[in-house]
Design an enzyme around this catalytic site. Structure first.
Site, mmCIF file in Angstrom:
data_model
loop_
_atom_site.group_PDB
_atom_site.id
_atom_site.type_symbol
_atom_site.label_atom_id
_atom_site.label_comp_id
_atom_site.label_asym_id
_atom_site.label_seq_id
_atom_site.Cartn_x
_atom_site.Cartn_y
_atom_site.Cartn_z
ATOM 1 N N HIS A 116 -7.037 2.213 -7.506
ATOM 2 C CA HIS A 116 -6.750 1.204 -8.528
ATOM 3 C C HIS A 116 -7.968 0.319 -8.765
ATOM 4 O O HIS A 116 -8.944 0.371 -8.028
ATOM 5 C CB HIS A 116 -5.570 0.319 -8.086
ATOM 6 C CG HIS A 116 -4.362 1.079 -7.687
ATOM 7 N ND1 HIS A 116 -3.498 0.662 -6.691
ATOM 8 C CD2 HIS A 116 -3.857 2.263 -8.134
ATOM 9 C CE1 HIS A 116 -2.526 1.537 -6.555
ATOM 10 N NE2 HIS A 116 -2.711 2.507 -7.411
ATOM 11 N N HIS B 288 8.511 7.627 -2.567
ATOM 12 C CA HIS B 288 7.289 7.867 -3.333
ATOM 13 C C HIS B 288 7.350 9.246 -3.964
ATOM 14 O O HIS B 288 7.745 10.214 -3.320
ATOM 15 C CB HIS B 288 6.052 7.746 -2.449
ATOM 16 C CG HIS B 288 4.766 7.778 -3.222
ATOM 17 N ND1 HIS B 288 4.177 8.956 -3.636
ATOM 18 C CD2 HIS B 288 3.965 6.782 -3.666
ATOM 19 C CE1 HIS B 288 3.076 8.676 -4.305
ATOM 20 N NE2 HIS B 288 2.923 7.360 -4.340
#
Length: 424
Positions: A107, A173
């Site tokens: 990110h 996830h």
């Protein structure tokens, strides 16, 4: 039937005829009651320290320590975790040199304001904080090779610390099985070379690389090896409810504590798929629906109940836009989602591209399903460019879906798509 879909810091109201609703798939985490405060829950877990010595004992005789902390994309309640980790480490060793290392993975870097929001002004002012950069080769160092054959390169601070520990939270996830635990190392503080190798098309396409699955999951196998080679010794992982409050915590050995947390969470998150013509979902609200990149996660929950050609309606505010330029451009520039998916499957591990895993999964979904995207008006052109259909509000999206599937179409509603494990 009336349902509420999380959207940013608010909710969207959905009203459908009862007879057209095949099912509403909700996590049961809201049923988990805990009379303790969030702080007390964390402290009680740390007092148990499953499978390891206490953090106080681990800190003794260590000169340096790194606490890997979550970044701005994760709703980890760090204010209820980090102060107690710092306190216990310094109780065991007042002179220990501690650095908080922000696990940004692939990110963007976490901003100063986001750090204050996550940690509080006091910790930001008083503690040493470093933000991991997966693209900065000078800050990262090779420490081994993963089972997949990819080089294991991690942040130098983590590699050289006498004591490496982490915080985190456990949730389902969509390709790692569960978040938390070993993920703080890979992808959290790993170099781009390592992340790309682990997130290759072959692994993402594995039938075991799915929500709630750890056994035989090749991505999890690499991640577990990375944490072991990095010397991760202790974790504090929490489980949060729909209001993002701590309701359970697990601390101690990175693998024993994480496995205990995953097994505990499963009983609250497992739901049975309910096939329907139209599936409506959200990505958990802020900060989890802050960009389109993150919202692929909830699409996989909808995918599991949408049959071969069902319509998916996704509700997400996306205040941070697409969340990845490579992700956006791949979808924008491809001839079609199916063509993009087929091309990705020919790419070898050592040629994996940034964000490839995210647009691989999105392309897989779009190859079978129409996706109607309820989001801010500013995102309209981007949604269209990425081969999806923009809807200004939920009511309009429902009307559009009925035009495709028929006025009497069936609906399955998954209010928070990232909070459930949808099993066939």
């Amino acid at each position: 039937m009336i349902s509420k879909i999380p959207y940013g810091n608010t909710e969207l109201t959905l009203e459908l005829p009862d007879e057209q609703v095949s099912g509403v798939l909700n996590s049961n985490i809201g049923n988990l009651q805990n009379d303790q405060t969030e702080d007390d829950i964390v402290k009680a877990a740390m007092a148990k320290h499953l499978g390891s010595a206490s953090l106080k004992e681990l800190a003794k005789d260590k000169k340096t320590a790194v606490i890997i902390i979550s970044d701005h994309t994760r709703p980890v309640p760090s204010k209820h975790i980090i102060p107690f980790m710092l306190e216990e480490m310094r109780e065991g060793n007042p002179d220990i040199d501690i650095t908080l290392l922000v696990a940004t993975g692939f990110h963007r870097g976490t901003t100063p304001d986001e750090l204050v929001s996550k940690l509080g002004q006091k910790i930001v002012d008083e503690e040493k904080i470093a933000v991991h950069d997966s693209s900065n080769a000078d800050e990262n160092v090779k420490i081994g090779v993963l089972p997949s054959g990819a080089d294991l390169i991690i942040n130098r601070l983590a590699a050289e610390a006498d004591l490496l520990v982490s915080e985190g939270f456990i949730e389902p996830h969509f390709f790692a099985g569960f978040s938390g635990g070993r993920k703080s190392v890979l992808p959290g503080v790993s170099d781009r070379v390592t992340v790309l190798g682990n997130h290759c098309s072959k692994f993402i396409a594995s039938p075991y690389a799915r929500t709630g699955i750890l056994e035989n999951n090749p991505i999890h196998t690499d991640m577990k090896s990375a944490a072991k080679q990095a010397g991760l010794q202790y974790i504090v992982n929490v489980i949060i409810d729909e209001e993002k409050r701590v309701v359970m915590a697990f601390a101690g050995d990175p693998f024993i504590a994480h496995e205990a947390g995953c097994e505990f969470l499963k009983q609250y998150c497992r739901v049975k798929a309910v096939p329907a013509d139209i599936v409506i979902t959200g990505n958990g609200g802020a900060p989890l629906d802050q960009n389109m990149y993150q919202c692929v996660k909830s699409m996989t929950a909808a995918e599991a109940s949408a049959g071969d050609d069902g319509v998916i309606i996704l509700c997400a505010e996306c205040l941070d836009g697409t969340g990845g330029d490579g992700f956006y451009r791949a979808m924008r520039d491809c001839e079609s989602a199916r063509a993009l998916f087929e091309n990705i499957m020919t790419i070898p591990q050592n040629q994996t591209q940034p964000d490839q895993w995210e647009y691989q999964i999105l392309a897989r979904i779009l190859s079978k399903h129409t996706v109607l995207y309820v989001t801010r008006p500013e995102m309209k052109d981007i949604v269209t460019e990425m081969k999806m259909t923009y809807a200004p509000d939920l009511d309009t999206a429902v009307k559009m879906a009925k035009e495709i599937k028929g006025e009497n179409a069936s609906f399955t509603v998954i209010p928070n798509g990232i909070a459930v494990i949808v099993e066939q």
